[in-house]
Design an enzyme around this catalytic site. Structure first.
Site, PDB file in Angstrom:
ATOM      1  N   CYS A  42       6.822  -4.856   4.821  1.00  0.00           N
ATOM      2  CA  CYS A  42       6.817  -4.062   6.051  1.00  0.00           C
ATOM      3  C   CYS A  42       8.030  -4.386   6.925  1.00  0.00           C
ATOM      4  O   CYS A  42       8.753  -3.493   7.366  1.00  0.00           O
ATOM      5  CB  CYS A  42       5.525  -4.317   6.817  1.00  0.00           C
ATOM      6  SG  CYS A  42       5.416  -3.389   8.339  1.00  0.00           S
ATOM      7  N   CYS A  47       8.100  -0.506   6.500  1.00  0.00           N
ATOM      8  CA  CYS A  47       7.808   0.206   7.754  1.00  0.00           C
ATOM      9  C   CYS A  47       8.919   0.074   8.798  1.00  0.00           C
ATOM     10  O   CYS A  47       9.346   1.074   9.388  1.00  0.00           O
ATOM     11  CB  CYS A  47       6.537  -0.331   8.401  1.00  0.00           C
ATOM     12  SG  CYS A  47       5.328  -1.081   7.318  1.00  0.00           S
ATOM     13  N   LYS A  50      12.527   1.420   7.767  1.00  0.00           N
ATOM     14  CA  LYS A  50      12.333   2.868   7.578  1.00  0.00           C
ATOM     15  C   LYS A  50      12.245   3.580   8.916  1.00  0.00           C
ATOM     16  O   LYS A  50      12.887   4.597   9.158  1.00  0.00           O
ATOM     17  CB  LYS A  50      11.068   3.081   6.736  1.00  0.00           C
ATOM     18  CG  LYS A  50      10.655   4.474   6.427  1.00  0.00           C
ATOM     19  CD  LYS A  50       9.625   5.086   7.327  1.00  0.00           C
ATOM     20  CE  LYS A  50       8.397   4.365   7.711  1.00  0.00           C
ATOM     21  NZ  LYS A  50       7.232   4.504   6.861  1.00  0.00           N
ATOM     22  N   TYR A 176       4.328   9.697   0.465  1.00  0.00           N
ATOM     23  CA  TYR A 176       4.847   9.609   1.829  1.00  0.00           C
ATOM     24  C   TYR A 176       6.236   8.982   1.897  1.00  0.00           C
ATOM     25  O   TYR A 176       7.067   9.388   2.710  1.00  0.00           O
ATOM     26  CB  TYR A 176       3.849   8.907   2.758  1.00  0.00           C
ATOM     27  CG  TYR A 176       3.827   7.390   2.715  1.00  0.00           C
ATOM     28  CD1 TYR A 176       4.575   6.642   3.608  1.00  0.00           C
ATOM     29  CD2 TYR A 176       3.048   6.703   1.788  1.00  0.00           C
ATOM     30  CE1 TYR A 176       4.543   5.248   3.584  1.00  0.00           C
ATOM     31  CE2 TYR A 176       3.011   5.325   1.758  1.00  0.00           C
ATOM     32  CZ  TYR A 176       3.761   4.599   2.654  1.00  0.00           C
ATOM     33  OH  TYR A 176       3.743   3.228   2.625  1.00  0.00           O
ATOM     34  N   GLU A 180       9.292  10.967   3.604  1.00  0.00           N
ATOM     35  CA  GLU A 180       9.955  10.373   4.777  1.00  0.00           C
ATOM     36  C   GLU A 180      11.460  10.284   4.555  1.00  0.00           C
ATOM     37  O   GLU A 180      12.258  10.703   5.410  1.00  0.00           O
ATOM     38  CB  GLU A 180       9.388   8.968   5.041  1.00  0.00           C
ATOM     39  CG  GLU A 180       7.974   8.996   5.581  1.00  0.00           C
ATOM     40  CD  GLU A 180       7.356   7.611   5.756  1.00  0.00           C
ATOM     41  OE1 GLU A 180       6.386   7.502   6.521  1.00  0.00           O
ATOM     42  OE2 GLU A 180       7.814   6.645   5.128  1.00  0.00           O
ATOM     43  N   ARG A 203       0.294  14.708  -1.872  1.00  0.00           N
ATOM     44  CA  ARG A 203      -1.045  14.800  -2.466  1.00  0.00           C
ATOM     45  C   ARG A 203      -1.980  13.827  -1.747  1.00  0.00           C
ATOM     46  O   ARG A 203      -1.586  12.719  -1.402  1.00  0.00           O
ATOM     47  CB  ARG A 203      -0.978  14.444  -3.959  1.00  0.00           C
ATOM     48  CG  ARG A 203      -2.263  14.648  -4.692  1.00  0.00           C
ATOM     49  CD  ARG A 203      -2.053  15.228  -6.075  1.00  0.00           C
ATOM     50  NE  ARG A 203      -0.932  14.642  -6.784  1.00  0.00           N
ATOM     51  CZ  ARG A 203      -1.064  13.783  -7.805  1.00  0.00           C
ATOM     52  NH1 ARG A 203      -2.246  13.400  -8.192  1.00  0.00           N
ATOM     53  NH2 ARG A 203       0.001  13.331  -8.426  1.00  0.00           N
ATOM     54  N   HIS A 434      -1.898  16.624  31.665  1.00  0.00           N
ATOM     55  CA  HIS A 434      -1.086  17.831  31.568  1.00  0.00           C
ATOM     56  C   HIS A 434       0.285  17.618  32.212  1.00  0.00           C
ATOM     57  O   HIS A 434       0.363  16.946  33.239  1.00  0.00           O
ATOM     58  CB  HIS A 434      -1.814  18.971  32.296  1.00  0.00           C
ATOM     59  CG  HIS A 434      -1.108  20.279  32.192  1.00  0.00           C
ATOM     60  ND1 HIS A 434      -1.070  21.002  31.014  1.00  0.00           N
ATOM     61  CD2 HIS A 434      -0.383  20.971  33.106  1.00  0.00           C
ATOM     62  CE1 HIS A 434      -0.357  22.108  31.223  1.00  0.00           C
ATOM     63  NE2 HIS A 434       0.071  22.112  32.474  1.00  0.00           N
ATOM     64  N   GLU A 439      -3.057  17.012  24.831  1.00  0.00           N
ATOM     65  CA  GLU A 439      -4.194  17.629  25.524  1.00  0.00           C
ATOM     66  C   GLU A 439      -4.854  18.715  24.677  1.00  0.00           C
ATOM     67  O   GLU A 439      -6.026  19.031  24.863  1.00  0.00           O
ATOM     68  CB  GLU A 439      -3.773  18.178  26.889  1.00  0.00           C
ATOM     69  CG  GLU A 439      -2.831  19.360  26.839  1.00  0.00           C
ATOM     70  CD  GLU A 439      -2.408  19.820  28.245  1.00  0.00           C
ATOM     71  OE1 GLU A 439      -3.289  20.066  29.071  1.00  0.00           O
ATOM     72  OE2 GLU A 439      -1.190  19.939  28.499  1.00  0.00           O
TER      73      GLU A 439
HETATM   74  C1  LIG Z   1       9.499   2.088   2.230  1.00  0.00           C
HETATM   75  C2  LIG Z   1       8.133   1.676   2.689  1.00  0.00           C
HETATM   76  C3  LIG Z   1       7.650   2.144   3.897  1.00  0.00           C
HETATM   77  C4  LIG Z   1       6.402   1.776   4.340  1.00  0.00           C
HETATM   78  N1  LIG Z   1       5.970   2.267   5.523  1.00  0.00           N
HETATM   79  C5  LIG Z   1       4.756   1.921   6.003  1.00  0.00           C
HETATM   80  C6  LIG Z   1       4.319   2.396   7.256  1.00  0.00           C
HETATM   81  O1  LIG Z   1       5.008   3.154   7.934  1.00  0.00           O
HETATM   82  N2  LIG Z   1       3.105   1.983   7.703  1.00  0.00           N
HETATM   83  C7  LIG Z   1       2.303   1.129   6.974  1.00  0.00           C
HETATM   84  O2  LIG Z   1       1.218   0.782   7.424  1.00  0.00           O
HETATM   85  N3  LIG Z   1       2.702   0.689   5.768  1.00  0.00           N
HETATM   86  C8  LIG Z   1       3.911   1.047   5.263  1.00  0.00           C
HETATM   87  N4  LIG Z   1       4.325   0.566   4.055  1.00  0.00           N
HETATM   88  C9  LIG Z   1       3.397  -0.281   3.258  1.00  0.00           C
HETATM   89  C10 LIG Z   1       3.391  -1.708   3.794  1.00  0.00           C
HETATM   90  O3  LIG Z   1       4.692  -2.208   3.813  1.00  0.00           O
HETATM   91  C11 LIG Z   1       2.485  -2.560   2.914  1.00  0.00           C
HETATM   92  O4  LIG Z   1       1.215  -1.963   2.831  1.00  0.00           O
HETATM   93  C12 LIG Z   1       2.331  -3.976   3.461  1.00  0.00           C
HETATM   94  O5  LIG Z   1       3.566  -4.610   3.587  1.00  0.00           O
HETATM   95  C13 LIG Z   1       1.409  -4.786   2.544  1.00  0.00           C
HETATM   96  O6  LIG Z   1       1.329  -6.109   3.001  1.00  0.00           O
HETATM   97  P1  LIG Z   1       1.005  -7.278   1.985  1.00  0.00           P
HETATM   98  O7  LIG Z   1       0.868  -8.512   2.801  1.00  0.00           O
HETATM   99  O8  LIG Z   1      -0.088  -6.881   1.081  1.00  0.00           O
HETATM  100  O9  LIG Z   1       2.305  -7.401   1.040  1.00  0.00           O
HETATM  101  P2  LIG Z   1       3.844  -7.523   1.378  1.00  0.00           P
HETATM  102  O10 LIG Z   1       4.159  -7.197   2.768  1.00  0.00           O
HETATM  103  O11 LIG Z   1       4.533  -6.765   0.304  1.00  0.00           O
HETATM  104  O12 LIG Z   1       4.145  -9.071   1.192  1.00  0.00           O
HETATM  105  C14 LIG Z   1       4.057  -9.692  -0.063  1.00  0.00           C
HETATM  106  C15 LIG Z   1       4.997 -10.873  -0.072  1.00  0.00           C
HETATM  107  O13 LIG Z   1       4.701 -11.675  -1.203  1.00  0.00           O
HETATM  108  C16 LIG Z   1       5.913 -12.169  -1.741  1.00  0.00           C
HETATM  109  N5  LIG Z   1       5.651 -12.557  -3.116  1.00  0.00           N
HETATM  110  C17 LIG Z   1       5.377 -11.759  -4.182  1.00  0.00           C
HETATM  111  N6  LIG Z   1       5.119 -12.512  -5.271  1.00  0.00           N
HETATM  112  C18 LIG Z   1       5.232 -13.810  -4.874  1.00  0.00           C
HETATM  113  C19 LIG Z   1       5.100 -15.049  -5.550  1.00  0.00           C
HETATM  114  N7  LIG Z   1       4.773 -15.106  -6.844  1.00  0.00           N
HETATM  115  N8  LIG Z   1       5.319 -16.163  -4.847  1.00  0.00           N
HETATM  116  C20 LIG Z   1       5.660 -16.119  -3.531  1.00  0.00           C
HETATM  117  N9  LIG Z   1       5.814 -14.995  -2.851  1.00  0.00           N
HETATM  118  C21 LIG Z   1       5.578 -13.843  -3.517  1.00  0.00           C
HETATM  119  C22 LIG Z   1       6.886 -11.001  -1.578  1.00  0.00           C
HETATM  120  O14 LIG Z   1       8.216 -11.443  -1.638  1.00  0.00           O
HETATM  121  C23 LIG Z   1       6.477 -10.476  -0.213  1.00  0.00           C
HETATM  122  O15 LIG Z   1       7.224 -11.084   0.812  1.00  0.00           O
HETATM  123  C24 LIG Z   1       5.595   0.895   3.570  1.00  0.00           C
HETATM  124  C25 LIG Z   1       6.070   0.412   2.355  1.00  0.00           C
HETATM  125  C26 LIG Z   1       7.315   0.794   1.918  1.00  0.00           C
HETATM  126  C27 LIG Z   1       7.813   0.275   0.614  1.00  0.00           C
END
Ligand SMILES: Cc1cc2nc3c(=O)[nH]c(=O)nc-3n(C[C@H](O)[C@H](O)[C@H](O)COP(=O)(O)OP(=O)(O)OC[C@H]3O[C@@H](n4cnc5c(N)ncnc54)[C@H](O)[C@@H]3O)c2cc1C
Length: 455
Positions: A42, A47, A50, A176, A180, A203, A434, A439
């Site tokens: 994110c 997020c 972006k 999405y 975007e 979808r 308003h 609204e």
């Molecule tokens: C382009 C894009 C735009 C997005 N826009 C939105 C938005 O507008 N609004 C929204 O709500 N969501 C958005 N999302 C989705 C959102 O980013 C994710 O849903 C969210 O970050 C998920 O959080 P998480 O903690 O599950 O994983 P992540 O935030 O992906 O964190 C996982 C972390 O684990 C680390 N990792 C992976 N494997 C290992 C390992 N073996 N050892 C140590 N570290 C590891 C990774 O490096 C990463 O830092 C977007 C995603 C993308 C790709």
């Protein structure tokens, strides 16, 4: 092995950081392991950057619109290198904030790729760490094998790190992220073509939003290719050639692969503790984030349920409360609001009209489709569309769908009302602010149609 920690979290993204801080606040000894940058998808490559790119794109429109409001605007152009440098500085600042939050919260950070080596053991490089509980919060990454050759294309990670923009771009995908970036890049002067499988993009979203989203993209100059998900991507000199299902070929120097994301669970060692992963590699969990293996838990995109930042955060906190707090906490994912930051943006909460009908509801459908005051003043064509789905039997508002300026801000506020189970009568009783676009949601008096099961 003795337990060095009460909890080891794999992944310092949205969910992992939230879970680790909450667990530490409950008094647990907590470690977090991160192989890339603290903050996760994110903050670093999702997020946040972006949306910063969307803001950049909106200034292009604002410069045009300003003239209709009496401004003389001189020659202007978008300089991607300047945006890229500012974006890099901002994500570095935010990463620093996240590191400080972890340190201040008493969470120990281990930098490196973690691996589950046993039910209570995680390795990070040469180090072995023991824990009573392991939390998989490793997120997801773009798929690179959805179409033969698609691994040659850029992903959203690459796009957000570009220092210069291409003149032309193909975007493959209709979700999405694809939509975007299509809207954003088109505003920044890129000639965009969008190739997707379905007859409409997005979808899973309400049909009335999908048709209007397609129209908005077309109006912004995006060339739409419905039913045009390539069956093959091949190198062609310095370009990539997309071969469509109808056999036509299209060459682009820049192709964005936005065909989906997959949990980061490959090679994580989860099978070694007896976990069977789902088809896409999702970690199987119950509503509380527990896997079938005692002491191993998972949240966020790694579980491939509602892949959104607020969901990952809420799941992480709920799990920490359950493990280390005084109450069992379970998340209700029935009503999750979400947005598509295209231009104009989309925001939505609750079922689509067809989902609500399929669930057996008789529906009163309220709609408003109008040209906002701001657009009308300078002769702009952009419209706003709002839809309210009301259960005809109970008068409860089941869903809100909107495409139009400020939709995410408006729907975020109204999400509180839906979460509280608001009825249409309560919307009607609410006095308007308003003049606003929002609204309209409290001024819809006559249903556009009544559909579904007979009352
Ligand atoms: C382009 C894009 C735009 C997005 N826009 C939105 C938005 O507008 N609004 C929204 O709500 N969501 C958005 N999302 C989705 C959102 O980013 C994710 O849903 C969210 O970050 C998920 O959080 P998480 O903690 O599950 O994983 P992540 O935030 O992906 O964190 C996982 C972390 O684990 C680390 N990792 C992976 N494997 C290992 C390992 N073996 N050892 C140590 N570290 C590891 C990774 O490096 C990463 O830092 C977007 C995603 C993308 C790709």
């Amino acid at each position: 092995m003795s337990s060095d920690f009460d909890l080891i979290v794999l992944g310092a993204g949205s969910g992992g950081v939230a879970a680790s801080r909450r667990a530490a606040a409950h008094g647990a000894r907590v470690a977090i392991v991160e192989g890339s940058r603290v903050g996760g998808t994110c903050v670093i490559r999702g997020c946040v950057p972006k949306k910063l790119m969307m803001y950049a794109a909106q200034y292009g429109d604002a410069l045009q619109e300003a003239q209709g409001y009496g401004w003389s605007v001189g020659a202007s152009r978008f300089e991607m290198p300047r945006w890229a440098a500012a974006k890099a500085a901002e994500t570095a600042r935010l990463e620093g904030v996240y590191r400080k939050l972890l340190a201040d919260g008493g969470v120990e950070l281990f930098e490196g790729w973690g691996r589950v080596a046993g039910p209570n053991c995680v390795t990070v490089g040469e180090r072995s760490l023991g824990a009573r509980h392991i939390l998989v919060a490793t997120g997801a990454a773009p798929v690179r094998d959805s179409i033969p050759g698609i691994e040659l294309a850029a992903t959203s990670d690459d796009l957000l790190d570009l220092a210069t923009l291409p003149e032309r771009a193909a975007i493959v995908g209709g979700g999405y992220i694809a939509v975007e970036f299509a809207a954003i890049l088109a505003r920044l002067g890129v000639a965009v073509s969008l190739f997707y499988r379905d007859r409409l993009p997005l979808r899973g979203f309400d049909e009335d939003l999908r048709t209007r989203a397609a129209l908005a993209l077309q109006t912004a100059g995006v060339a739409l290719h419905p039913g045009g998900a390539p069956r093959l991507v091949q190198p062609r000199g310095t370009q990539l050639r997309l071969t469509l299902p109808d056999g036509s070929e299209h060459d682009f120097a820049f192709v964005l692969n936005a065909t989906g994301r997959r949990p980061n669970t490959r090679g994580l060692g989860l099978e070694s503790v007896g976990l069977t992963l789902g088809a896409k590699g999702a970690v199987p969990v119950d509503a509380r984030g527990h896997t079938p293996v005692a002491g191993v838990h998972a949240i966020g995109d790694a579980t491939d349920r509602r892949n959104l930042t607020p969901v990952a955060i809420a799941e992480g906190r709920a799990l920490a409360d359950t493990l280390f707090g005084s109450e069992v906490s379970e998340l209700d994912l029935e009503l999750v609001a979400s947005a598509v930051f295209m231009i104009p943006p989309i925001a939505t909460i609750g079922p689509t009209e067809s989902e609500a009908l399929a669930a057996g509801h008789a529906l009163k459908v309220y709609e408003s489709d109008f040209r906002p005051m701001k657009q009308a003043f300078f002769g702009g064509a952009e419209r706003s569309y709002m839809k309210l789905l009301v259960d005809a039997a109970t008068e409860r508002v089941l869903a809100l769908h909107m495409i139009g300026a400020d939709a995410p801000e408006i729907v975020q506020s109204l999400a509180v009302a839906l979460t509280c189970g608001a009825t249409k009568a309560q919307f009607d009783r609410t006095l308007a602010v308003h003049p606003t676009a929002a609204e309209e949601f409290v001024l819809m008096r006559t249903p556009a149609r009544v559909v579904g099961a007979s009352l």
